[in-house]
Design a protein around this motif. Structure first.
Motif, PDB file in Angstrom:
ATOM      1  N   MET A  63       0.899  -1.047   0.015  1.00 19.76           N
ATOM      2  CA  MET A  63      -0.041  -0.071  -0.024  1.00 19.76           C
ATOM      3  C   MET A  63       0.868   1.148   0.138  1.00 19.76           C
ATOM      4  N   THR A 105       1.950   2.146  -3.490  1.00 22.39           N
ATOM      5  CA  THR A 105       1.090   2.577  -4.246  1.00 22.39           C
ATOM      6  C   THR A 105       0.613   3.849  -3.843  1.00 22.39           C
ATOM      7  N   ILE A 106       0.623   4.485  -2.726  1.00 23.45           N
ATOM      8  CA  ILE A 106       0.569   5.970  -2.521  1.00 23.45           C
ATOM      9  C   ILE A 106       1.597   6.444  -2.681  1.00 23.45           C
ATOM     10  N   SER A 107       2.679   6.401  -2.647  1.00 18.90           N
ATOM     11  CA  SER A 107       3.814   7.203  -3.157  1.00 18.90           C
ATOM     12  C   SER A 107       3.951   7.299  -4.771  1.00 18.90           C
ATOM     13  N   ALA A 167       1.224   7.147  -6.545  1.00 23.35           N
ATOM     14  CA  ALA A 167       0.126   7.911  -6.724  1.00 23.35           C
ATOM     15  C   ALA A 167       0.420   9.428  -6.395  1.00 23.35           C
ATOM     16  N   LEU A 221      -4.098   6.167  -8.041  1.00 21.37           N
ATOM     17  CA  LEU A 221      -5.209   6.828  -7.356  1.00 21.37           C
ATOM     18  C   LEU A 221      -6.360   6.241  -7.001  1.00 21.37           C
ATOM     19  N   SER A 255      -6.695   2.795  -6.721  1.00 24.76           N
ATOM     20  CA  SER A 255      -6.347   2.046  -5.425  1.00 24.76           C
ATOM     21  C   SER A 255      -5.698   2.503  -4.158  1.00 24.76           C
ATOM     22  N   THR A 256      -5.856   3.461  -4.025  1.00 23.52           N
ATOM     23  CA  THR A 256      -5.787   4.428  -2.497  1.00 23.52           C
ATOM     24  C   THR A 256      -6.923   4.442  -2.004  1.00 23.52           C
TER      25      THR A 256
END
Length: 62
Positions: free
Chosen positions: A1, A4-6, A8, A39, A41-42
């Motif tokens: 996770m 993914t955020i980084s 995005a 985004l 997937s956040t």
């Protein structure tokens, strides 16, 4: 996770730079598509979907 955020955030920042510099082309399209993909997937995805649905529901009342 965290990856993914980084990603995005990275794509969001890159998209902001491309928009600010008025660079349009295949690179900007790829960055925008990648930003949307990551985004989605956040944890922000449900809030974005709710906001979009509210705007669409409000359009006929304008």
């Amino acid at each position: 996770m965290a990856v993914t955020i980084s990603l995005a955030l990275l794509f969001g920042a890159l998209l902001a730079v491309l928009i600010k510099s008025k660079t349009l082309g295949a690179g900007a399209a790829f960055v925008a598509a990648a930003f949307g993909y990551f985004l989605a997937s956040t944890g922000a995805a449900p809030a974005i979907n709710d906001f979009t649905a509210a705007v669409i529901a409000a359009i006929p009342n304008v």
